[in-house]
Design a protein around this motif. Structure first.
Motif, PDB file in Angstrom:
ATOM      1  N   VAL A  52       0.888  -1.093  -0.063  1.00 24.97           N
ATOM      2  CA  VAL A  52      -0.070   0.009   0.025  1.00 24.97           C
ATOM      3  C   VAL A  52       0.728   1.409   0.063  1.00 24.97           C
ATOM      4  CG1 VAL A  52      -1.646   1.399   1.449  1.00 24.97           C
ATOM      5  CG2 VAL A  52      -1.782  -1.191   0.925  1.00 24.97           C
ATOM      6  N   LEU A  53       1.971   1.252   0.870  1.00 28.11           N
ATOM      7  CA  LEU A  53       2.634   2.414   0.790  1.00 28.11           C
ATOM      8  C   LEU A  53       3.586   2.601  -0.422  1.00 28.11           C
ATOM      9  CD1 LEU A  53       4.232   2.401   4.392  1.00 28.11           C
ATOM     10  CD2 LEU A  53       2.559   3.859   3.475  1.00 28.11           C
ATOM     11  N   GLY A  54       3.936   1.609  -1.169  1.00 28.18           N
ATOM     12  CA  GLY A  54       4.501   1.473  -2.415  1.00 28.18           C
ATOM     13  C   GLY A  54       3.692   2.223  -3.361  1.00 28.18           C
ATOM     14  N   LEU A  55       2.419   1.816  -3.373  1.00 26.07           N
ATOM     15  CA  LEU A  55       1.666   2.248  -4.506  1.00 26.07           C
ATOM     16  C   LEU A  55       1.225   3.855  -4.131  1.00 26.07           C
ATOM     17  CD1 LEU A  55      -1.113  -0.482  -4.734  1.00 26.07           C
ATOM     18  CD2 LEU A  55       0.295   0.178  -6.519  1.00 26.07           C
ATOM     19  N   ALA A  56       1.163   4.061  -2.874  1.00 21.78           N
ATOM     20  CA  ALA A  56       0.984   5.643  -2.587  1.00 21.78           C
ATOM     21  C   ALA A  56       2.240   6.423  -3.134  1.00 21.78           C
ATOM     22  CB  ALA A  56       0.694   5.697  -1.129  1.00 21.78           C
ATOM     23  N   PHE A  57       3.433   6.003  -2.896  1.00 18.25           N
ATOM     24  CA  PHE A  57       4.565   6.509  -3.167  1.00 18.25           C
ATOM     25  C   PHE A  57       4.605   6.608  -4.685  1.00 18.25           C
ATOM     26  CE2 PHE A  57       9.450   6.424  -4.102  1.00 18.25           C
ATOM     27  CZ  PHE A  57       9.815   7.591  -3.381  1.00 18.25           C
ATOM     28  N   TYR A  58       4.155   5.644  -5.382  1.00 15.61           N
ATOM     29  CA  TYR A  58       4.324   5.744  -6.917  1.00 15.61           C
ATOM     30  C   TYR A  58       3.317   6.565  -7.556  1.00 15.61           C
ATOM     31  CZ  TYR A  58       3.885   3.905 -11.713  1.00 15.61           C
ATOM     32  OH  TYR A  58       3.971   3.859 -13.352  1.00 15.61           O
ATOM     33  N   ILE A  59       2.089   7.075  -6.889  1.00 13.92           N
ATOM     34  CA  ILE A  59       1.315   7.923  -7.205  1.00 13.92           C
ATOM     35  C   ILE A  59       1.826   8.990  -6.932  1.00 13.92           C
ATOM     36  CG2 ILE A  59      -1.094   8.823  -6.974  1.00 13.92           C
ATOM     37  CD1 ILE A  59      -1.906   5.723  -6.653  1.00 13.92           C
ATOM     38  N   GLY A  60       2.306   9.336  -5.790  1.00 12.61           N
ATOM     39  CA  GLY A  60       2.862  10.710  -5.425  1.00 12.61           C
ATOM     40  C   GLY A  60       4.125  11.161  -6.320  1.00 12.61           C
ATOM     41  N   LEU A  61       4.842  10.075  -6.952  1.00 11.42           N
ATOM     42  CA  LEU A  61       6.049  10.400  -7.746  1.00 11.42           C
ATOM     43  C   LEU A  61       5.300  10.790  -8.991  1.00 11.42           C
ATOM     44  CD1 LEU A  61       8.882   7.915  -7.032  1.00 11.42           C
ATOM     45  CD2 LEU A  61       8.881  10.083  -6.626  1.00 11.42           C
ATOM     46  N   ASN A  62       4.186  10.274  -9.462  1.00  9.77           N
ATOM     47  CA  ASN A  62       3.798  10.649 -10.655  1.00  9.77           C
ATOM     48  C   ASN A  62       2.927  11.964 -10.640  1.00  9.77           C
ATOM     49  OD1 ASN A  62       4.392   8.429 -12.389  1.00  9.77           O
ATOM     50  ND2 ASN A  62       2.601   7.162 -11.515  1.00  9.77           N
ATOM     51  N   PHE A  63       2.382  12.416  -9.653  1.00 11.91           N
ATOM     52  CA  PHE A  63       1.980  13.711  -9.454  1.00 11.91           C
ATOM     53  C   PHE A  63       2.883  14.680  -9.488  1.00 11.91           C
ATOM     54  CE2 PHE A  63      -2.166  11.934  -7.729  1.00 11.91           C
ATOM     55  CZ  PHE A  63      -3.054  12.261  -8.541  1.00 11.91           C
ATOM     56  N   MET A  64       4.151  14.379  -8.821  1.00 16.00           N
ATOM     57  CA  MET A  64       5.054  15.319  -8.816  1.00 16.00           C
ATOM     58  C   MET A  64       5.833  15.636 -10.239  1.00 16.00           C
ATOM     59  SD  MET A  64       6.779  14.363  -5.109  1.00 16.00           S
ATOM     60  CE  MET A  64       8.552  14.880  -5.604  1.00 16.00           C
ATOM     61  N   ALA A  65       5.702  14.594 -10.892  1.00 18.44           N
ATOM     62  CA  ALA A  65       6.602  14.519 -12.166  1.00 18.44           C
ATOM     63  C   ALA A  65       5.757  15.109 -13.243  1.00 18.44           C
ATOM     64  CB  ALA A  65       7.098  13.384 -12.732  1.00 18.44           C
ATOM     65  N   THR A  66       4.272  15.115 -13.325  1.00 18.36           N
ATOM     66  CA  THR A  66       3.208  15.757 -14.065  1.00 18.36           C
ATOM     67  C   THR A  66       3.303  17.295 -14.156  1.00 18.36           C
ATOM     68  OG1 THR A  66       2.025  13.753 -13.885  1.00 18.36           O
ATOM     69  CG2 THR A  66       0.896  15.791 -14.892  1.00 18.36           C
ATOM     70  N   PRO A  67       3.419  17.774 -15.260  1.00 19.10           N
ATOM     71  CA  PRO A  67       3.555  19.270 -15.294  1.00 19.10           C
ATOM     72  C   PRO A  67       2.272  20.045 -15.011  1.00 19.10           C
ATOM     73  CG  PRO A  67       3.974  18.511 -17.565  1.00 19.10           C
ATOM     74  CD  PRO A  67       3.991  17.389 -16.611  1.00 19.10           C
ATOM     75  N   SER A  68       2.017  21.094 -14.708  1.00 19.10           N
ATOM     76  CA  SER A  68       0.713  21.736 -14.403  1.00 19.10           C
ATOM     77  C   SER A  68      -0.066  21.860 -15.516  1.00 19.10           C
ATOM     78  CB  SER A  68       0.746  23.008 -13.696  1.00 19.10           C
ATOM     79  OG  SER A  68       1.316  23.971 -14.387  1.00 19.10           O
ATOM     80  N   PRO A  69      -1.633  21.809 -15.653  1.00 18.97           N
ATOM     81  CA  PRO A  69      -2.541  22.010 -16.782  1.00 18.97           C
ATOM     82  C   PRO A  69      -1.902  23.509 -17.503  1.00 18.97           C
ATOM     83  CG  PRO A  69      -3.613  21.418 -14.889  1.00 18.97           C
ATOM     84  CD  PRO A  69      -2.356  21.549 -14.477  1.00 18.97           C
ATOM     85  N   THR A  70      -1.333  24.390 -16.943  1.00 18.52           N
ATOM     86  CA  THR A  70      -1.254  25.639 -17.759  1.00 18.52           C
ATOM     87  C   THR A  70       0.223  25.740 -18.043  1.00 18.52           C
ATOM     88  OG1 THR A  70      -0.500  26.695 -15.554  1.00 18.52           O
ATOM     89  CG2 THR A  70      -2.852  27.082 -15.945  1.00 18.52           C
ATOM     90  N   SER A  71       0.906  24.604 -18.016  1.00 21.64           N
ATOM     91  CA  SER A  71       2.294  24.734 -18.573  1.00 21.64           C
ATOM     92  C   SER A  71       2.161  24.419 -20.107  1.00 21.64           C
ATOM     93  CB  SER A  71       3.215  23.442 -17.944  1.00 21.64           C
ATOM     94  OG  SER A  71       4.340  23.435 -18.278  1.00 21.64           O
ATOM     95  N   LEU A  72       3.207  24.990 -20.944  1.00 23.51           N
ATOM     96  CA  LEU A  72       3.442  24.643 -22.222  1.00 23.51           C
ATOM     97  C   LEU A  72       4.057  23.448 -22.643  1.00 23.51           C
ATOM     98  CD1 LEU A  72       4.483  28.414 -23.624  1.00 23.51           C
ATOM     99  CD2 LEU A  72       2.152  27.101 -23.914  1.00 23.51           C
TER     100      LEU A  72
END
Length: 167
Positions: free
Chosen positions: A102-122
């Motif tokens: 469960v912690l590994g999945l939460a960590f993986y999802i958190g890393l994906n959120f951190m690596a994704t640019p914001s919707p307003t980014s070019l």
């Protein structure tokens, strides 16, 4: 009169009613492969052996785990088992494994959120792999190309297609 040689086409239907050279040679190969004339190494493939051994090992290990976890101590002593881990580990190890997953999945999802640019980014619209549509002016090139070269659709074209009726 001889039959014409078979044509290799994806639309050709294999017919066993006619005697063709391709079909008869295919049937002869089947007879040879069944052991009548083909010498080769027979037996199971290594992947099959590893799968079989792995499944048997898993079943035996699960049975040993349940015997250790659920049988009373005097039953284990009566069959000659005196040295075994504490019963605490029968509950703790599966619990630790579930928490780690469960912690590994939460960590993986958190890393994906951190690596994704914001919707307003070019960077959401353009990156190093973006391709602009190319303009061809010569008709000779257009005659040789049945479809346009691959390219990205511009954001202005997408907005026009999606929001044209809202204006």
């Amino acid at each position: 009169m001889e039959d014409p040689p078979p044509v290799n086409s994806p639309r050709r239907v294999l017919s066993l009613s006619r005697k063709r050279k391709g079909v008869s040679s295919f049937l002869n190969f089947e007879n040879k492969a069944s052991g009548l004339g083909l010498s080769g190494q027979h037996g199971p493939k290594p992947a099959e052996v590893y799968g079989f051994v792995g499944s048997i090992t898993t079943i035996v290990a699960t049975a040993i785990f349940f015997i250790w976890a659920y049988f009373p101590e005097h039953w284990l002593h009566s069959i000659g088992i005196f040295y075994y881990p504490s019963r605490y580990w029968a509950v703790a190890v599966p619990t630790y494994c579930m928490v780690i997953i469960v912690l590994g999945l939460a960590f993986y999802i958190g890393l994906n959120f951190m690596a994704t640019p914001s919707p307003t980014s070019l960077n959401v619209i353009f990156d190093e792999h973006s391709r602009e549509p190319q303009e061809f002016t010569t008709s000779a090139i257009e005659d040789n190309l049945p479809i346009e070269p691959i390219s990205d659709i511009g954001i202005n074209q997408i907005n026009e297609l999606m929001f044209r009726d809202l204006k």
